[in-house]
Design a protein around this motif. Structure first.
Motif, short mmCIF file in Angstrom:
data_model
loop_
_atom_site.label_atom_id
_atom_site.label_comp_id
_atom_site.label_asym_id
_atom_site.label_seq_id
_atom_site.Cartn_x
_atom_site.Cartn_y
_atom_site.Cartn_z
N SER A 270 0.84 -1.20 0.00
CA SER A 270 0.00 0.00 0.00
C SER A 270 0.88 1.25 0.00
CB SER A 270 -0.93 0.00 1.21
OG SER A 270 -0.19 0.21 2.39
N SER A 271 0.33 2.33 -0.49
CA SER A 271 1.16 3.53 -0.66
C SER A 271 1.70 4.06 0.66
CB SER A 271 0.37 4.61 -1.39
OG SER A 271 -0.82 4.92 -0.69
N TYR A 272 0.89 4.18 1.69
CA TYR A 272 1.38 4.73 2.95
C TYR A 272 2.19 3.69 3.73
CZ TYR A 272 -1.81 8.34 1.61
OH TYR A 272 -2.44 9.32 0.89
N GLY A 273 1.80 2.46 3.64
CA GLY A 273 2.56 1.40 4.30
C GLY A 273 3.95 1.24 3.70
N GLU A 274 4.05 1.46 2.39
CA GLU A 274 5.36 1.34 1.74
C GLU A 274 6.32 2.39 2.28
OE1 GLU A 274 7.88 1.87 -2.23
OE2 GLU A 274 6.00 2.96 -1.94
N ILE A 275 5.82 3.57 2.60
CA ILE A 275 6.67 4.62 3.19
C ILE A 275 7.29 4.11 4.49
CG2 ILE A 275 6.64 6.88 4.32
CD1 ILE A 275 4.38 7.66 2.32
N LEU A 276 6.47 3.45 5.31
CA LEU A 276 6.95 2.95 6.62
C LEU A 276 7.87 1.76 6.46
CD1 LEU A 276 3.61 3.20 8.63
CD2 LEU A 276 5.41 4.92 8.38
N THR A 277 7.49 0.79 5.63
CA THR A 277 8.33 -0.40 5.49
C THR A 277 9.66 -0.08 4.83
OG1 THR A 277 7.23 -1.03 3.41
CG2 THR A 277 6.39 -2.02 5.45
N ARG A 278 9.65 0.84 3.89
CA ARG A 278 10.90 1.24 3.24
C ARG A 278 11.87 1.81 4.28
NH1 ARG A 278 9.87 4.93 -1.62
NH2 ARG A 278 9.04 6.18 0.05
N GLU A 279 11.36 2.61 5.20
CA GLU A 279 12.20 3.17 6.27
C GLU A 279 12.68 2.06 7.20
OE1 GLU A 279 14.21 5.96 8.56
OE2 GLU A 279 13.28 6.26 6.61
N LEU A 280 11.81 1.15 7.57
CA LEU A 280 12.16 0.09 8.51
C LEU A 280 13.18 -0.89 7.94
CD1 LEU A 280 8.65 -0.64 10.00
CD2 LEU A 280 10.61 0.34 11.20
N LEU A 281 13.12 -1.11 6.64
CA LEU A 281 14.04 -2.07 6.02
C LEU A 281 15.35 -1.44 5.60
CD1 LEU A 281 11.44 -4.13 4.02
CD2 LEU A 281 12.58 -4.74 6.15
N GLY A 282 15.53 -0.17 5.96
CA GLY A 282 16.81 0.47 5.72
C GLY A 282 17.04 0.92 4.31
N ASP A 283 15.97 1.17 3.56
CA ASP A 283 16.14 1.68 2.20
C ASP A 283 16.85 3.01 2.28
OD1 ASP A 283 15.78 1.83 -0.61
OD2 ASP A 283 14.08 3.16 -0.29
N ASP A 284 17.96 3.15 1.58
CA ASP A 284 18.74 4.36 1.69
C ASP A 284 18.48 5.36 0.57
OD1 ASP A 284 19.92 3.03 -0.37
OD2 ASP A 284 21.95 3.07 0.44
N THR A 285 17.37 5.18 -0.16
CA THR A 285 17.06 6.18 -1.16
C THR A 285 16.55 7.41 -0.45
OG1 THR A 285 14.82 5.32 -1.41
CG2 THR A 285 16.49 4.50 -2.96
N SER A 286 16.79 8.56 -1.02
CA SER A 286 16.36 9.79 -0.36
C SER A 286 14.85 9.90 -0.41
CB SER A 286 17.01 11.00 -1.03
OG SER A 286 16.50 11.14 -2.34
N ASP A 287 14.31 10.67 0.52
CA ASP A 287 12.87 10.82 0.62
C ASP A 287 12.26 11.45 -0.61
OD1 ASP A 287 12.73 11.54 4.17
OD2 ASP A 287 12.71 9.65 3.09
N ASP A 288 13.04 12.18 -1.41
CA ASP A 288 12.47 12.83 -2.57
C ASP A 288 12.72 12.05 -3.86
OD1 ASP A 288 15.03 15.43 -2.94
OD2 ASP A 288 15.18 13.27 -2.77
N THR A 289 13.14 10.79 -3.74
CA THR A 289 13.37 9.96 -4.92
C THR A 289 12.05 9.54 -5.53
OG1 THR A 289 15.40 9.10 -3.97
CG2 THR A 289 14.40 7.81 -5.72
N ASP A 290 11.92 9.67 -6.82
CA ASP A 290 10.73 9.25 -7.54
C ASP A 290 10.68 7.72 -7.55
OD1 ASP A 290 8.66 8.84 -9.29
OD2 ASP A 290 9.61 9.87 -10.98
N LEU A 291 9.50 7.15 -7.29
CA LEU A 291 9.39 5.69 -7.25
C LEU A 291 9.82 5.04 -8.56
CD1 LEU A 291 6.05 5.01 -5.34
CD2 LEU A 291 8.39 4.63 -4.56
N ASP A 292 9.65 5.74 -9.68
CA ASP A 292 10.06 5.16 -10.96
C ASP A 292 11.56 4.90 -11.03
OD1 ASP A 292 7.51 5.12 -11.95
OD2 ASP A 292 7.67 7.07 -12.94
N SER A 293 12.34 5.63 -10.25
CA SER A 293 13.79 5.49 -10.32
C SER A 293 14.35 4.50 -9.30
CB SER A 293 14.46 6.86 -10.12
OG SER A 293 14.24 7.30 -8.81
N LEU A 294 13.50 3.94 -8.46
CA LEU A 294 13.98 2.98 -7.47
C LEU A 294 14.36 1.68 -8.14
CD1 LEU A 294 11.44 3.46 -4.56
CD2 LEU A 294 13.74 4.38 -4.75
#
Length: 178
Positions: free
Chosen positions: A79-103
């Protein structure tokens, strides 16, 4: 459908407000929203729930880093809001302003074409969710000092946010915004 609410613990007790997540795209946005709810650096809890599939808690205190708990990582990651939380919890080091298309969620190297159209962000999110465990993620002791232990948090069922509010003595204020 999402339900989201902010609960701020003030010197006069819990104060709740419902909140719109429409403008929230990053954890920083969510944290800023929580800080705005309590200008006195009080403890603020952000409750997010998606139709009883998963719930998340974000605890913000002053300028400290937010503490996060998600009841089901795999469900939240889809889910869109859950992905924000899980990405942080799993240590994703992409910046907060990264476009999802570039991940780099599909295993390709940076700059390597993946053969998909640019509007495939839903598929990208689903790919990332496959690596996320279908289990609780984050700070399981997020509410210990407020009266809800780790074991009680892990045992919560489908009406978790109401049960949490009951344990915190905030059920009336949460119901007022539901």
């Amino acid at each position: 459908m999402y339900f989201a609410a902010l609960l701020a613990l003030t010197e006069n007790g819990w104060v709740a407000s419902d909140t719109e997540l429409d403008d929230v795209e990053t954890l920083a946005d969510l944290t800023d929203l929580a800080r705005e709810a309590s200008p006195d650096d009080d403890t603020v809890l952000v409750f997010i729930e998606q139709e009883e599939a998963w719930f998340g808690l974000v605890r913000v205190e002053g300028e400290d880093d937010p503490r996060i708990y998600v009841s089901d990582g795999a469900a939240a990651a889809r889910s869109s809001y859950g992905e924000i939380l899980t990405r942080e919890l799993l240590g994703d080091d992409t910046s907060d302003d990264t476009d999802l298309d570039s991940l780099d969620l599909d295993g390709t190297e940076d700059g390597e074409p993946d053969g998909r159209a640019d509007d495939d962000t839903e598929e990208d999110t689903g790919t990332a969710a496959g690596a996320v465990p279908a289990a609780p993620l984050g700070d399981r002791r997020i509410l210990d000092d407020l009266g809800l232990t780790e074991s009680e948090l892990l045992a919560l069922g489908s009406d978790a946010l109401t049960d949490i509010a009951d344990a915190l003595g905030a059920s009336e204020v949460l119901e007022a915004v539901r």
